[in-house]
Write a protein that holds these residues in place. Structure first.
Motif, mmCIF file in Angstrom:
data_model
loop_
_atom_site.group_PDB
_atom_site.id
_atom_site.type_symbol
_atom_site.label_atom_id
_atom_site.label_comp_id
_atom_site.label_asym_id
_atom_site.label_seq_id
_atom_site.Cartn_x
_atom_site.Cartn_y
_atom_site.Cartn_z
ATOM 1 N N GLU A 62 -4.856 -11.398 4.732
ATOM 2 C CA GLU A 62 -5.918 -10.452 5.066
ATOM 3 C C GLU A 62 -5.992 -9.348 4.014
ATOM 4 O O GLU A 62 -7.083 -8.876 3.683
ATOM 5 C CB GLU A 62 -5.656 -9.835 6.451
ATOM 6 C CG GLU A 62 -6.825 -9.043 7.033
ATOM 7 C CD GLU A 62 -6.907 -7.605 6.531
ATOM 8 O OE1 GLU A 62 -8.026 -7.038 6.539
ATOM 9 O OE2 GLU A 62 -5.854 -7.058 6.116
ATOM 10 N N TRP A 63 -4.843 -8.959 3.465
ATOM 11 C CA TRP A 63 -4.810 -7.912 2.450
ATOM 12 C C TRP A 63 -5.492 -8.401 1.163
ATOM 13 O O TRP A 63 -6.379 -7.751 0.630
ATOM 14 C CB TRP A 63 -3.365 -7.509 2.170
ATOM 15 C CG TRP A 63 -3.218 -6.391 1.198
ATOM 16 C CD1 TRP A 63 -2.860 -6.483 -0.118
ATOM 17 C CD2 TRP A 63 -3.428 -5.003 1.458
ATOM 18 N NE1 TRP A 63 -2.824 -5.242 -0.689
ATOM 19 C CE2 TRP A 63 -3.169 -4.308 0.256
ATOM 20 C CE3 TRP A 63 -3.793 -4.282 2.588
ATOM 21 C CZ2 TRP A 63 -3.278 -2.927 0.150
ATOM 22 C CZ3 TRP A 63 -3.899 -2.896 2.492
ATOM 23 C CH2 TRP A 63 -3.642 -2.242 1.288
ATOM 24 N N ILE A 73 1.571 -0.428 1.323
ATOM 25 C CA ILE A 73 1.436 -0.524 -0.123
ATOM 26 C C ILE A 73 2.173 0.586 -0.836
ATOM 27 O O ILE A 73 2.698 0.405 -1.932
ATOM 28 C CB ILE A 73 -0.052 -0.548 -0.516
ATOM 29 C CG1 ILE A 73 -0.209 -1.027 -1.975
ATOM 30 C CG2 ILE A 73 -0.712 0.796 -0.320
ATOM 31 C CD1 ILE A 73 0.117 -2.466 -2.173
ATOM 32 N N GLU A 74 2.272 1.763 -0.214
ATOM 33 C CA GLU A 74 2.993 2.866 -0.863
ATOM 34 C C GLU A 74 4.479 2.595 -0.943
ATOM 35 O O GLU A 74 5.153 3.079 -1.844
ATOM 36 C CB GLU A 74 2.749 4.168 -0.105
ATOM 37 C CG GLU A 74 1.397 4.794 -0.406
ATOM 38 C CD GLU A 74 1.373 6.244 0.004
ATOM 39 O OE1 GLU A 74 2.318 6.678 0.672
ATOM 40 O OE2 GLU A 74 0.422 6.937 -0.347
ATOM 41 N N ASP A 75 5.019 1.821 -0.014
ATOM 42 C CA ASP A 75 6.438 1.518 -0.045
ATOM 43 C C ASP A 75 6.800 0.664 -1.246
ATOM 44 O O ASP A 75 7.927 0.660 -1.715
ATOM 45 C CB ASP A 75 6.857 0.758 1.224
ATOM 46 C CG ASP A 75 6.830 1.651 2.440
ATOM 47 O OD1 ASP A 75 6.651 2.857 2.268
ATOM 48 O OD2 ASP A 75 6.972 1.127 3.553
ATOM 49 N N SER A 76 5.817 -0.105 -1.734
ATOM 50 C CA SER A 76 6.101 -1.035 -2.803
ATOM 51 C C SER A 76 6.137 -0.348 -4.155
ATOM 52 O O SER A 76 6.960 -0.661 -5.006
ATOM 53 C CB SER A 76 5.028 -2.140 -2.825
ATOM 54 O OG SER A 76 4.987 -2.806 -1.593
ATOM 55 N N GLY A 77 5.223 0.587 -4.388
ATOM 56 C CA GLY A 77 5.108 1.165 -5.715
ATOM 57 C C GLY A 77 4.509 0.136 -6.659
ATOM 58 O O GLY A 77 4.321 -1.017 -6.316
ATOM 59 N N ARG A 78 4.180 0.540 -7.841
ATOM 60 C CA ARG A 78 3.643 -0.414 -8.798
ATOM 61 C C ARG A 78 4.787 -1.163 -9.441
ATOM 62 O O ARG A 78 5.705 -0.571 -9.988
ATOM 63 C CB ARG A 78 2.802 0.283 -9.858
ATOM 64 C CG ARG A 78 2.245 -0.720 -10.861
ATOM 65 C CD ARG A 78 1.022 -0.202 -11.574
ATOM 66 N NE ARG A 78 0.469 -1.230 -12.429
ATOM 67 C CZ ARG A 78 -0.798 -1.303 -12.755
ATOM 68 N NH1 ARG A 78 -1.644 -0.421 -12.271
ATOM 69 N NH2 ARG A 78 -1.238 -2.250 -13.549
ATOM 70 N N ARG A 123 -2.950 -3.181 12.310
ATOM 71 C CA ARG A 123 -3.478 -3.584 13.619
ATOM 72 C C ARG A 123 -3.440 -5.094 13.781
ATOM 73 O O ARG A 123 -3.095 -5.611 14.853
ATOM 74 C CB ARG A 123 -4.909 -3.058 13.777
ATOM 75 C CG ARG A 123 -5.020 -1.544 13.901
ATOM 76 C CD ARG A 123 -6.469 -1.102 13.824
ATOM 77 N NE ARG A 123 -6.586 0.355 13.679
ATOM 78 C CZ ARG A 123 -7.540 0.962 13.003
ATOM 79 N NH1 ARG A 123 -8.486 0.235 12.382
ATOM 80 N NH2 ARG A 123 -7.573 2.281 12.923
ATOM 81 N N LEU A 124 -3.802 -5.799 12.718
ATOM 82 C CA LEU A 124 -3.749 -7.258 12.765
ATOM 83 C C LEU A 124 -2.338 -7.741 13.052
ATOM 84 O O LEU A 124 -2.126 -8.654 13.854
ATOM 85 C CB LEU A 124 -4.249 -7.826 11.433
ATOM 86 C CG LEU A 124 -4.142 -9.339 11.255
ATOM 87 C CD1 LEU A 124 -4.947 -10.084 12.318
ATOM 88 C CD2 LEU A 124 -4.598 -9.747 9.850
ATOM 89 N N GLU A 130 -8.070 3.156 5.735
ATOM 90 C CA GLU A 130 -8.507 2.257 6.796
ATOM 91 C C GLU A 130 -8.085 0.803 6.545
ATOM 92 O O GLU A 130 -7.647 0.129 7.480
ATOM 93 C CB GLU A 130 -10.026 2.343 6.970
ATOM 94 C CG GLU A 130 -10.599 1.383 8.005
ATOM 95 C CD GLU A 130 -9.953 1.498 9.379
ATOM 96 O OE1 GLU A 130 -9.894 0.473 10.090
ATOM 97 O OE2 GLU A 130 -9.498 2.599 9.758
ATOM 98 N N PRO A 131 -8.173 0.271 5.309
ATOM 99 C CA PRO A 131 -7.700 -1.101 5.106
ATOM 100 C C PRO A 131 -6.220 -1.289 5.461
ATOM 101 O O PRO A 131 -5.841 -2.337 5.988
ATOM 102 C CB PRO A 131 -7.945 -1.334 3.605
ATOM 103 C CG PRO A 131 -9.097 -0.456 3.287
ATOM 104 C CD PRO A 131 -8.868 0.789 4.115
#
Length: 386
Positions: free
Chosen positions: A115-116, A72-77, A238-239, A231-232
């Protein structure tokens, strides 16, 4: 089972340093995407070890248009939605699987994206994927730089879906040979029949350490912040790797239903491949005239590979300088994986409406493009951070 061909080292070229580099055959379209990423990204060019792997926003086997599930950090808002009204779908007649993945299959990242947040995935499908950010482009370009340390790309012209699939099988065979002879390969395309559906994916890295009987699957994620993910995010990674292991082991165990493959993807097994592909397969040591010829070589390659180790590895690197932030080694859990895939399929098959991310994970909404149309956006709790 067809007779196994005589194994030979992967096709290769010689670099300026004398290193033998195997060849990867890619389409003109893929090469254009690579060139665009390099043109947009300003990247450092410091030399890196062959062991340094940076995550790629992976390409789908069939050029899937769905948004990839990224760190998610790679995407940015990203920007807001276009405001188009959400159309209610008829679950009984028109599932998302039929509408968006018919004759294409689900990608592993389709599973991890649901899953996200299933609602976000629904919006992606209906409204389109978000615009690629500078961080995403930089990640793609950097990954191609690292991949070229072990793979030399060769551009070829494709004329049909059969040619597109042929390239993927060629690259799998080359990667499998590289893994057997060198103990390491990257960006290996997979296709398999699992849990009653066709799934596709691309594994970041596979290793076979010396004296080991199993292959080790590795996925590397880049981080904008110099800290490990929540953790999410780890759970989602992991999935992804568990899906790859499931597909990998099914191929090694010779569970590839050839006729179902040709039927599902509407491919002609006797299609004569393009002249460029035939020329490249001949040079690579597995001359093939038809798509069926390549599928047989693909199956034979699978037979020579070891099953994947039950311990899987996620690596986290800082995007700024590719320094290692940490590693997450975890055990494969087949029952948990089946439950996750089953839940995802309920969404894709239209058996239920898309669910929202749980309340304790509503911080994800801060990174979502669709907050202006999502029913929970006005009440979300984004006090937690990733």
């Amino acid at each position: 089972m067809t007779e196994s061909p005589t194994r030979s080292p992967p096709p290769s070229s010689t670099s300026s340093t004398g290193t033998i580099i195997p060849l990867e055959i890619i389409s003109e379209e893929e090469m254009a995407l690579i060139d665009a990423a390099f043109a947009a990204a300003q990247l450092p060019h410091n030399a890196r070890s062959i062991q340094s792997i940076t995550r790629l926003s992976k390409r789908n086997l069939l050029g899937c248009t769905a948004t990839r599930s990224r760190d998610i950090e790679d995407s940015g808002r990203v920007g807001g939605s276009d405001g188009s009204p959400l159309k209610k779908r008829n679950r009984g007649l028109d599932s998302f699987l039929h509408r968006f993945r018919r004759k294409r299959g689900l990608s592993v990242t389709d599973i991890t994206a649901t899953e996200w947040c299933e609602k976000q995935m629904e919006f992606f499908l209906l409204f389109g994927k978000p615009k690629m950010t500078k961080a995403m482009k930089a990640g793609i370009a950097r990954h191609w730089e690292l991949e070229e340390e072990v793979i030399k790309r060769v551009k070829v012209h494709v004329e049909s879906n059969e040619d597109v699939w042929a390239l993927k099988f060629v690259n799998f065979i080359i990667g499998a040979n590289q893994l057997i002879f060198d103990g390491l390969t990257r960006e290996l395309p997979l296709v398999g029949f699992a849990e009653g559906i066709w799934m596709v994916g691309v594994i970041d890295e596979i290793r076979i350490p010396e004296s080991e009987r199993y292959a080790t699957l590795v996925d590397t994620k880049t981080r904008v912040q110099a800290k490990l993910p929540s953790e999410p995010q780890r759970r989602n990674g992991r999935l992804q790797l568990m899906c790859y292991k499931h597909l990998w082991d099914s191929l090694v165990d010779e569970k590839f239903p050839t006729q179902k493959f040709f039927d599902f993807f509407s491919l002609n097994p006797h299609y004569i491949l393009s002249a460029e592909i035939r020329e490249n397969t001949a040079k690579s040591g597995f001359a093939s005239e038809t798509l069926n010829d390549l599928v047989r070589y693909f199956q034979n390659s699978c037979c020579q590979l070891p099953r994947a180790h039950n311990l899987l590895m996620l690596r986290y690197e800082l995007q700024e300088d590719q320094s290692l932030l940490g590693e997450d080694q975890f055990a494969y859990d087949s029952e948990w994986l089946k439950g996750q895939v089953k839940s995802s399929l309920e969404f894709w098959l239209g058996e239920r409406e898309a669910s929202y991310t749980p309340m304790e994970e509503r911080w994800k909404c801060k990174f979502c493009k669709f907050t202006t149309v999502c029913p929970v956006s006005s009440n979300r709790d984004t006090s937690s951070t990733s």
